[in-house]
Enzyme design. Sequence first.
Site, mmCIF file in Angstrom:
data_model
loop_
_atom_site.group_PDB
_atom_site.id
_atom_site.type_symbol
_atom_site.label_atom_id
_atom_site.label_comp_id
_atom_site.label_asym_id
_atom_site.label_seq_id
_atom_site.Cartn_x
_atom_site.Cartn_y
_atom_site.Cartn_z
ATOM 1 N N ASN A 48 35.160 43.957 36.883
ATOM 2 C CA ASN A 48 34.709 42.889 37.781
ATOM 3 C C ASN A 48 33.834 41.891 37.023
ATOM 4 O OD1 ASN A 48 32.808 44.994 37.683
ATOM 5 N ND2 ASN A 48 31.915 44.456 39.647
ATOM 6 N N GLU A 50 31.270 38.763 37.858
ATOM 7 C CA GLU A 50 30.525 38.084 38.925
ATOM 8 C C GLU A 50 30.036 36.715 38.461
ATOM 9 O OE1 GLU A 50 27.572 40.901 40.315
ATOM 10 O OE2 GLU A 50 29.157 42.108 41.275
ATOM 11 N N CYS A 59 37.303 40.490 41.317
ATOM 12 C CA CYS A 59 37.351 41.955 41.272
ATOM 13 C C CYS A 59 38.092 42.444 40.022
ATOM 14 C CB CYS A 59 38.070 42.505 42.496
ATOM 15 S SG CYS A 59 37.215 42.261 44.052
ATOM 16 N N GLU A 61 40.418 44.643 39.753
ATOM 17 C CA GLU A 61 41.874 44.771 39.910
ATOM 18 C C GLU A 61 42.582 43.462 39.584
ATOM 19 O OE1 GLU A 61 39.464 45.639 41.982
ATOM 20 O OE2 GLU A 61 40.120 47.084 43.478
ATOM 21 N N CYS A 91 39.588 46.538 47.582
ATOM 22 C CA CYS A 91 39.234 45.710 48.738
ATOM 23 C C CYS A 91 40.497 45.056 49.315
ATOM 24 C CB CYS A 91 38.203 44.647 48.351
ATOM 25 S SG CYS A 91 38.887 43.241 47.471
#
Length: 130
Positions: A48, A50, A59, A61, A91
Amino acid sequence: MAYLTEIDARHLMEEARLASENTYSPYSKFPVGAAVLTRNGNITRGCNVENASYGLTICAERIAIGNTLSMGIKDIVAIAVYTPVGPVPPCGACRQFIYEFGPDIVVVFNHGEEMLQKTISELLPFAFRF
Ligand code: THU
């Protein structure tokens, strides 16, 4: 539908764990790693990433899948998701993102003490597509 063998699932989860070590998550302090297995046996990682503008966060993935496609590979077989903080299934946004590349992609994730395998169609029934 073909789930991974226990050995292959554990191996993919270990790759996801290694990816989580590269997390850039100073805001949530919630590291996530993902590892994508492709038909030819290639494994691509993502973590991830940010941003100070929180909503720009990407994210693990989606980073992993982007890394896979950027190598010219689209035939994704499975993706594992790992976080050292606790069990994490992908998510909702990532479920849609994974589904784009195949309804039978196997998602490996921790759930309590267990490591589960579900197809993305099981995790996202009635997925959007056109
Ligand atoms: N996160 C992921 O990387 N994957 C998910 O499926 C759920 C959430 C990240 C985004 C953010 O950096 C942190 O976890 C907390 O939400």
